[in-house]
Design an enzyme around this catalytic site. Structure first.
Site, PDB file in Angstrom:
ATOM      1  N   GLY A 184       0.872  -1.172   0.000  1.00  0.00           N
ATOM      2  CA  GLY A 184       0.000   0.000   0.000  1.00  0.00           C
ATOM      3  C   GLY A 184       0.910   1.222   0.000  1.00  0.00           C
ATOM      4  N   ALA A 185       0.593   2.202  -0.855  1.00  0.00           N
ATOM      5  CA  ALA A 185       1.524   3.301  -1.109  1.00  0.00           C
ATOM      6  C   ALA A 185       2.012   4.023   0.164  1.00  0.00           C
ATOM      7  CB  ALA A 185       0.896   4.269  -2.101  1.00  0.00           C
TER       8      ALA A 185
ATOM      9  N   ARG B 201      10.182  -1.156  -5.129  1.00  0.00           N
ATOM     10  CA  ARG B 201       8.961  -1.100  -5.944  1.00  0.00           C
ATOM     11  C   ARG B 201       8.920   0.251  -6.659  1.00  0.00           C
ATOM     12  NH1 ARG B 201       3.539  -3.076  -3.325  1.00  0.00           N
ATOM     13  NH2 ARG B 201       3.205  -3.662  -5.507  1.00  0.00           N
TER      14      ARG B 201
ATOM     15  N   ASN C 257      -3.110   3.101  -9.997  1.00  0.00           N
ATOM     16  CA  ASN C 257      -3.568   2.322  -8.836  1.00  0.00           C
ATOM     17  C   ASN C 257      -3.565   0.851  -9.258  1.00  0.00           C
ATOM     18  OD1 ASN C 257      -4.593   2.253  -6.082  1.00  0.00           O
ATOM     19  ND2 ASN C 257      -6.521   1.585  -6.967  1.00  0.00           N
ATOM     20  N   LYS C 258      -3.935  -0.007  -8.343  1.00  0.00           N
ATOM     21  CA  LYS C 258      -3.881  -1.454  -8.592  1.00  0.00           C
ATOM     22  C   LYS C 258      -4.510  -1.844  -9.919  1.00  0.00           C
ATOM     23  CE  LYS C 258      -2.275  -3.977  -6.634  1.00  0.00           C
ATOM     24  NZ  LYS C 258      -0.891  -4.343  -7.009  1.00  0.00           N
TER      25      LYS C 258
ATOM     26  N   ASP D 226      -1.571   5.082  -6.154  1.00  0.00           N
ATOM     27  CA  ASP D 226      -0.129   4.888  -5.921  1.00  0.00           C
ATOM     28  C   ASP D 226       0.693   6.066  -6.434  1.00  0.00           C
ATOM     29  OD1 ASP D 226      -1.332   2.000  -5.998  1.00  0.00           O
ATOM     30  OD2 ASP D 226       0.543   1.946  -4.879  1.00  0.00           O
TER      31      ASP D 226
END
Ligand code: MRU
Length: 349
Positions: free
Chosen positions: A47-48, A88, A246-247, A236
């Site tokens: 999670g960011a 990441r 985002n995801k 993100d």
């Protein structure tokens, strides 16, 4: 308040191992920066905002016992920062938090090393405290946008587990539920790693908020039947024009929401904006191991020899977004102009 990561009294980075949720609740105490980097890479912490916080603690524990001269101290800091930054690529909060930690060194070149160490500790803790406050504020602001009796669809996990605590998108859901505005949360399963089914559902259970898990491919059907009133997701990285990474799967939801005239809300703290990028196409998208797609929780579900593609994020163009909720206010279109206005204001604070 559930905090997925915190610094213990004796300076270990404690994290709830999100790879094992919801079946087991296991806390890990990380004592080396390499362990923190590994935890971020393997999504033990994810999670960011949460990875930014973990990285800030990681860079602190890398240097905290270092007593040699300033140059060697700075060199060790840089090495740790580089390692953590390589974990990441997409969530900008990671780089934002690491840069904020480095600023402590840059702004205090004359301080003795043991004092710098103290300042670094305080800064890392502050990053987490501020994130928690931001989430609570976003919850309040975002809840005002919800219709009464809202059936909210969310994707991935943008909850307490993904932040300093409370959550971004789920912070809005929490506050909305508290105010009696949320009737049901549709929890998108979120293939391939099931952050929705495993983590968001676990948080909803924990809070007693009514929810139902759906597989990712059910969203269109739900919307076509009038069963979704609003979509809320986290982010993100948000480019200067509002395009939002985002995801993976978020973009498809935004397209569906637009087709069905359903509001699509992004909730993210100011630390998620990257104004150095003018548009979302420039956001680096993490590609993860193909086994995450070829297997299901370690069990092969595809033929031997099958290949897979596994982008972990996608970018939703800003024209599909109705509102971006931040701790400084709710941003409406036109996003380029309004993001700049809000963040310029922020610089002055
Ligand atoms: O790969 P993950 O689980 O780190 O991805 C997380 C997401 O995409 C979240 O929606 C995003 O980080 C926002 S978290 C408040």
């Amino acid at each position: 308040m559930l905090k997925p990561v915190y610094l213990t009294e004796d300076d270990a980075v404690a994290i709830i191992d999100q790879r094992r949720l919801p079946l087991e609740v296991v806390w890990l105490k990380l004592r080396a920066v390499s362990e923190v980097a590994e935890a971020i890479k393997t999504l033990a912490v994810r999670g960011a905002p949460a990875i930014g916080i973990a990285a800030a603690y990681g860079v602190y524990i890398a240097v905290k016992d270092f007593t040699e001269g300033y140059d060697a101290f700075y060199e060790r800091f840089r090495k740790a920062k580089k390692l953590l930054a390589s974990t990441r690529p997409t969530a900008v909060n990671l780089f934002w938090a690491l840069d904020r930690m480095e600023r402590v060194l840059k702004e205090n070149p004359l301080l003795p090393v043991h004092k710098l160490v103290k300042k670094l500790r305080a800064e890392a803790v502050k990053i987490q405290e501020e994130d928690l406050e931001s989430c609570i504020r976003m919850g309040e602001l975002g809840a005002e946008l919800l219709p009464d009796g809202a059936r909210v669809l969310t994707h991935c996990n943008a909850g307490a587990l993904a932040t300093g605590g409370y959550g971004t998108a789920l912070g809005v859901v929490r506050k909305g539920y508290e105010k009696g505005r949320v009737e049901l949360v549709w929890v998108d399963e979120t293939r391939p790693l099931l952050q929705g089914a495993r983590l968001t559902a676990w948080e909803m259970e924990y809070e007693g908020i009514p929810y139902k898990v759906v597989t990712d491919n059910m969203a269109g059907f739900l919307m076509s039947k009038g069963m979704v009133d609003v979509v809320i997701v986290g982010a993100d990285r948000i480019a200067a024009n509002g395009d939002t990474a985002n995801k993976i799967g978020t973009y498809s939801l935004a397209v569906l929401a637009r087709h069905h005239r359903i509001p699509f809300i992004v909730a993210a703290p100011v630390s998620t904006f990257d104004l150095s990028l003018s548009r979302g196409a420039d956001i680096p998208i993490e590609e993860r191991n193909e086994l995450e797609v070829l297997e299901f929780r370690g069990v092969r579900v595809t033929p031997k020899g099958a290949k897979a593609y596994n982008p972990a994020f996608d970018v939703t163009p800003s024209e599909l977004i109705s509102f971006i909720v931040t701790e400084k206010g709710v941003i409406e279109p036109p996003f380029s102009k309004n993001i700049e206005a809000l963040l310029r204001n922020e610089d002055k604070v």
